[in-house]
Design a protein around this motif. Sequence first.
Motif, PDB file in Angstrom:
ATOM      1  N   SER A 173       0.813  -1.222   0.000  1.00 32.28           N
ATOM      2  CA  SER A 173       0.000   0.000   0.000  1.00 32.28           C
ATOM      3  C   SER A 173       0.841   1.265   0.000  1.00 32.28           C
ATOM      4  N   SER A 174       2.123   1.141  -0.302  1.00 33.81           N
ATOM      5  CA  SER A 174       3.022   2.296  -0.317  1.00 33.81           C
ATOM      6  C   SER A 174       2.487   3.421  -1.196  1.00 33.81           C
ATOM      7  N   ARG A 175       2.612   4.653  -0.700  1.00 30.69           N
ATOM      8  CA  ARG A 175       2.197   5.840  -1.459  1.00 30.69           C
ATOM      9  C   ARG A 175       3.392   6.578  -2.056  1.00 30.69           C
ATOM     10  N   LEU A 176       4.524   5.885  -2.137  1.00 32.88           N
ATOM     11  CA  LEU A 176       5.743   6.542  -2.604  1.00 32.88           C
ATOM     12  C   LEU A 176       5.575   7.116  -4.005  1.00 32.88           C
ATOM     13  N   GLY A 177       4.938   6.378  -4.911  1.00 34.30           N
ATOM     14  CA  GLY A 177       4.764   6.866  -6.276  1.00 34.30           C
ATOM     15  C   GLY A 177       4.021   8.191  -6.318  1.00 34.30           C
ATOM     16  N   THR A 178       2.952   8.312  -5.538  1.00 31.41           N
ATOM     17  CA  THR A 178       2.182   9.565  -5.477  1.00 31.41           C
ATOM     18  C   THR A 178       3.032  10.691  -4.918  1.00 31.41           C
ATOM     19  N   TRP A 179       3.793  10.408  -3.885  1.00 31.17           N
ATOM     20  CA  TRP A 179       4.632  11.442  -3.274  1.00 31.17           C
ATOM     21  C   TRP A 179       5.724  11.910  -4.229  1.00 31.17           C
ATOM     22  N   LEU A 180       6.304  10.983  -4.988  1.00 34.42           N
ATOM     23  CA  LEU A 180       7.328  11.378  -5.957  1.00 34.42           C
ATOM     24  C   LEU A 180       6.728  12.306  -7.017  1.00 34.42           C
ATOM     25  N   LEU A 181       5.536  11.972  -7.504  1.00 34.36           N
ATOM     26  CA  LEU A 181       4.886  12.826  -8.498  1.00 34.36           C
ATOM     27  C   LEU A 181       4.632  14.225  -7.941  1.00 34.36           C
ATOM     28  N   ARG A 182       4.185  14.292  -6.711  1.00 32.56           N
ATOM     29  CA  ARG A 182       3.949  15.596  -6.091  1.00 32.56           C
ATOM     30  C   ARG A 182       5.230  16.410  -6.013  1.00 32.56           C
ATOM     31  N   GLY A 183       6.358  15.740  -5.811  1.00 34.46           N
ATOM     32  CA  GLY A 183       7.632  16.441  -5.692  1.00 34.46           C
ATOM     33  C   GLY A 183       8.321  16.697  -7.018  1.00 34.46           C
ATOM     34  N   GLY A 184       7.670  16.330  -8.150  1.00 36.01           N
ATOM     35  CA  GLY A 184       8.250  16.574  -9.464  1.00 36.01           C
ATOM     36  C   GLY A 184       9.144  15.460  -9.964  1.00 36.01           C
ATOM     37  N   TRP A 185       8.998  14.255  -9.402  1.00 40.01           N
ATOM     38  CA  TRP A 185       9.802  13.107  -9.807  1.00 40.01           C
ATOM     39  C   TRP A 185       8.900  12.024 -10.388  1.00 40.01           C
ATOM     40  N   ASP A 186       9.464  11.205 -11.252  1.00 39.94           N
ATOM     41  CA  ASP A 186       8.696  10.100 -11.825  1.00 39.94           C
ATOM     42  C   ASP A 186       8.668   8.911 -10.874  1.00 39.94           C
ATOM     43  N   PRO A 187       7.516   8.222 -10.783  1.00 40.34           N
ATOM     44  CA  PRO A 187       7.480   6.990  -9.983  1.00 40.34           C
ATOM     45  C   PRO A 187       8.140   5.846 -10.739  1.00 40.34           C
ATOM     46  N   ALA A 188       8.555   4.831 -10.019  1.00 38.61           N
ATOM     47  CA  ALA A 188       9.172   3.666 -10.661  1.00 38.61           C
ATOM     48  C   ALA A 188       8.133   2.916 -11.488  1.00 38.61           C
ATOM     49  N   PRO A 189       8.500   2.438 -12.683  1.00 38.03           N
ATOM     50  CA  PRO A 189       7.567   1.647 -13.487  1.00 38.03           C
ATOM     51  C   PRO A 189       7.107   0.417 -12.704  1.00 38.03           C
ATOM     52  N   LEU A 190       5.816   0.110 -12.831  1.00 40.03           N
ATOM     53  CA  LEU A 190       5.213  -0.992 -12.089  1.00 40.03           C
ATOM     54  C   LEU A 190       4.833  -2.116 -13.045  1.00 40.03           C
ATOM     55  N   GLN A 191       5.339  -3.318 -12.773  1.00 40.60           N
ATOM     56  CA  GLN A 191       4.956  -4.506 -13.540  1.00 40.60           C
ATOM     57  C   GLN A 191       3.989  -5.329 -12.712  1.00 40.60           C
ATOM     58  N   ARG A 192       2.935  -5.809 -13.359  1.00 46.90           N
ATOM     59  CA  ARG A 192       1.915  -6.587 -12.671  1.00 46.90           C
ATOM     60  C   ARG A 192       1.695  -7.913 -13.382  1.00 46.90           C
ATOM     61  N   MET A 193       1.371  -8.936 -12.598  1.00 50.81           N
ATOM     62  CA  MET A 193       0.964 -10.224 -13.166  1.00 50.81           C
ATOM     63  C   MET A 193      -0.230 -10.715 -12.349  1.00 50.81           C
ATOM     64  N   ARG A 194      -1.388 -10.739 -12.955  1.00 59.54           N
ATOM     65  CA  ARG A 194      -2.592 -11.170 -12.249  1.00 59.54           C
ATOM     66  C   ARG A 194      -2.591 -12.687 -12.137  1.00 59.54           C
ATOM     67  N   ILE A 195      -2.704 -13.195 -10.895  1.00 54.66           N
ATOM     68  CA  ILE A 195      -2.674 -14.641 -10.690  1.00 54.66           C
ATOM     69  C   ILE A 195      -3.928 -15.172 -10.002  1.00 54.66           C
ATOM     70  N   ASP A 196      -4.689 -14.303  -9.316  1.00 51.88           N
ATOM     71  CA  ASP A 196      -5.976 -14.679  -8.719  1.00 51.88           C
ATOM     72  C   ASP A 196      -5.830 -15.891  -7.801  1.00 51.88           C
ATOM     73  N   LEU A 197      -4.963 -15.762  -6.829  1.00 54.67           N
ATOM     74  CA  LEU A 197      -4.689 -16.843  -5.879  1.00 54.67           C
ATOM     75  C   LEU A 197      -5.490 -16.635  -4.598  1.00 54.67           C
ATOM     76  N   GLY A 198      -6.006 -17.729  -4.073  1.00 54.24           N
ATOM     77  CA  GLY A 198      -6.604 -17.696  -2.750  1.00 54.24           C
ATOM     78  C   GLY A 198      -5.941 -18.741  -1.876  1.00 54.24           C
ATOM     79  N   TYR A 199      -5.729 -18.414  -0.599  1.00 57.10           N
ATOM     80  CA  TYR A 199      -5.200 -19.442   0.288  1.00 57.10           C
ATOM     81  C   TYR A 199      -5.839 -19.300   1.661  1.00 57.10           C
ATOM     82  N   ALA A 200      -5.819 -20.400   2.387  1.00 52.94           N
ATOM     83  CA  ALA A 200      -6.448 -20.449   3.701  1.00 52.94           C
ATOM     84  C   ALA A 200      -5.519 -21.155   4.670  1.00 52.94           C
ATOM     85  N   THR A 201      -5.513 -20.675   5.905  1.00 52.04           N
ATOM     86  CA  THR A 201      -4.654 -21.236   6.940  1.00 52.04           C
ATOM     87  C   THR A 201      -5.494 -21.662   8.141  1.00 52.04           C
TER      88      THR A 201
END
Length: 441
Positions: A173-201
Amino acid sequence: MRRAVVLGGSIAGLYAARVLSDHADDVVLLEADDLGEDGTGRGAPQRHQLHALLSMGHTHLERWFPGITDELVAGGARLGTGPEVRFYVDGALKAPVPGLRMLGATRPFIESRVRRRVLALPRVRVLRGRADGLLFGAGRVRGVRYSTAGEATAPSGHEELAADLVVDAMGRSSRLGTWLLRGGWDPAPLQRMRIDLGYATAVFRRGDELPRTVVAHASPGPASGYQPTLSEPGAMVAVEDDRWMVVLAGYTDHRPGRDPADFLARMRRCVAPLHEVADRCTLLGDVRTFHFQESRRRDFTRLRRFPGGLVAVGDSVASVNPVYGQGLTLAALQASCLSAYLRAGSPAHAPAWDYFRRAAVVVDAAWQLSATADLAQPHVNGPYPRGYRLTRWAGDKITEASVIDPEVNRAFMDVVHMRRHPKSLTSPRVLARAARVLAAR
């Protein structure tokens, strides 16, 4: 450094604070959570799911907190070695790996002991508050803006804390990307892979059943993908307070739910140790579930400019499929990357390119292992890395050979436990050994 500030007091933040205590006069853990009596706080929602501490994670845990293994075992954790650590593929027990050690304990148990060690350091202190932004100036981060817990004492509603170095350990839940944009810096590119995993303990009372088992882990074979009738992904670990902790996983419509009867039925379809626990042990409490939608990683090395005085660790950088148990180990390895960066004499006020390059090697190893396996699921549709088909083919053959050959299994488990990079599995020596083993079957 005069002061370093770590945003987030979970396991990644604790490791970072331990490293920084060797380099800063004042290390501040800025944590919004009430830590609670055991020092673990509410934190991440998956905190009470089963967590694995891989072999390399255990090595670095002991590196940063000497003697902590003995302390954990004295408190009730179990240390599994040799045949006490059992891995299955499609129900077949794999060849044992001499020297392999795995620690059996819950994450809150490990984290509370780590937190106790960190907060006992003379240069480390906790500040209750919620980070609301970064303070920028002269091309670097100069501090953080935060809200105090339950009240605002400054006219603006915020307090400010100067720092020579700020560490983002805020997790997914890091807000670093938003804070960098506010300060005039680019956020790091984000790569995503949707896996739709569920687990139970679920947790069970542990008695004298399976006295020579500490860890049992079952996964589908390379040809099966995810086929519940062959081998449902699952694991169990002997943990403190004479308990078994069992986790079962599934993708899309096969995700496990909270129904205890269904959970026990799934255990009875799994490998013998899980089946035996389902038959002989008493279920304690509720079944807890968690839904992990996607793996993510932020590649800071692809940025052309970045403020000095700022690094990121833990899930703020990468969060991969938890089935492979890499999270705690990634946090430990990134802390060691941060230590190497600072010990090299790198100025805290400069952009931390060397740290991010080091951390990227660790993240790439975890991502490559998990993504190669996840892309075998029919519902996961990319992105496919370069050379995926060859990597997947080689990985399937090595997995098959690792079930019956100790030498191939050692090479395989070195990668699983993050002692070696996945590319080591495509070395001519390992491939040739796997080919000979499969040809002789």
